[in-house]
Design an enzyme around this catalytic site. Structure first.
Site, PDB file in Angstrom:
ATOM      1  CG  HIS A  56      -1.852   1.142   1.258  1.00 45.94           C
ATOM      2  ND1 HIS A  56      -3.113   1.120   1.349  1.00 45.94           N
ATOM      3  CD2 HIS A  56      -1.450   2.428   1.807  1.00 45.94           C
ATOM      4  CE1 HIS A  56      -3.503   2.281   1.551  1.00 45.94           C
ATOM      5  NE2 HIS A  56      -2.645   3.265   1.715  1.00 45.94           N
ATOM      6  CD  GLU A  57       1.969   3.210   3.671  1.00 44.62           C
ATOM      7  OE1 GLU A  57       1.918   4.563   2.974  1.00 44.62           O
ATOM      8  OE2 GLU A  57       0.938   3.261   4.739  1.00 44.62           O
TER       9      GLU A  57
END
Length: 326
Positions: A242-243
């Site tokens: 996600h990051e």
């Protein structure tokens, strides 16, 4: 990404063995341009947008003192205008853009921030880090069921640092700036990952790409969210997935809610608010499509996430060529 549960169970957790085999249907999709993207920044003007270039993953039940995951409508407009300006700027003086079907191998430098030499003090084993790289390569190759992207990841260094003043890592603090200024290596194409215990119950946060190299550039991830870590429901490595999506210029799927251009990608259905856990069938907007709860850029459990869309893959490559390509 964001907050983990306030009462995080500290136990050894194995990587889930079930395989998500759902497949995306093929569609011709792409990036939705912001309405003012090409007119907001005059030709030749290279001003950076005024946002903090940060985003986060939030788990249900947490309350960060500073919520780095939220972008205002103005910040999104500024970022979209900057992307358009960066594309124009690069086109004027540079060759070597990556073609849509090419593969980009991103060198990864991992900084393990420790309070002491114990596991409880942040000293996670190398095996968790190598498993994290494997999870990233599977996710970005589309082998978990989503669209394939242009990106793969190669671990080049593990840097272990014992520094009590940097532990836990506090988002937005002078200590975070000191840590990154001291440790960050490589150019704009090098991914620097900082692992440790995090402040305010956060799972992680990231910077968006910029036209100039910023020492704050990189992603911060809760050490126990790596595959096999002890962060219950968030220990299959998808906080990292996600990051890095943010680092490659993706917004949350729920950015902008049910109106406007949302996350600026046409094939992620609009979503009014973050989804938590794994609420199958959730549909918060009247527009076509149920909420994209299985998308890596939502807030659901790691076991629920398995896909990027073709539009997200296109947006990441566009941003790579504008900001990070050599």
């Amino acid at each position: 990404m964001g907050l983990r549960p306030n009462l995080l169970t500290r136990r050894t957790a194995g990587v889930a063995t079930s395989t998500l085999a759902l497949l995306l249907s093929t569609a011709a999709v792409g990036v939705v341009p912001a309405a003012s993207a090409f007119s907001a920044a005059p030709a030749g003007v290279c001003a950076e947008p005024a946002d903090a270039h940060a985003d986060a993953r939030v788990a249900k039940g947490g309350h960060a003192k500073l919520d780095p995951n939220h972008l205002t409508a103005k910040q999104v407009r500024d970022r979209e205008a900057d992307l358009a300006a960066a594309q124009r700027e690069r086109a004027n003086f540079r060759t070597g853009a990556v073609a849509p079907l090419a593969t980009v191998t991103i060198p990864v430098v991992v900084h393990v921030i420790q309070e002491n030499s114990t596991r409880a003090g942040g000293n996670i084993p190398d095996s968790l880090i190598t498993q994290q790289i494997s999870v990233l390569n599977q996710a970005y190759a589309g082998s978990t069921g989503g669209a394939a992207t242009a990106f793969s990841f190669q671990l080049t260094k593990i840097n272990r640092v014992t520094n009590t003043s940097w532990y836990p890592i506090v988002q937005g603090s002078s200590a975070e700036r000191s840590m990154k200024t001291s440790l960050r290596t490589g150019g704009k194409n090098t991914l620097n990952m900082y692992l440790g215990e995090l402040s305010d119950g956060l799972l992680g946060w990231a910077t968006f790409p910029k036209r100039t190299l910023d020492k704050m550039d990189g992603v911060v991830v809760l050490n126990e969210s790596l595959p096999g870590g002890s962060a219950t429901n968030y220990n299959q490595g998808d906080t990292g997935t996600h990051e890095i999506g943010h680092w490659l210029n993706l917004y949350h799927t729920f950015q902008g809610g049910c109106s406007g251009s949302g996350d600026s990608v046409s094939d992620t259905p609009a979503e009014a608010s973050p989804a938590y856990q794994c609420p199958t069938g959730r549909d918060t907007c009247s527009t076509t499509g149920k909420d994209p709860i299985t998308n890596f850029m939502d807030y659901t459990y790691d076991s629920c996430m398995y896909q990027f869309t073709a539009g997200q893959a296109s947006r990441m490559l566009t941003a790579w060529n504008a900001y990070r390509a050599a």
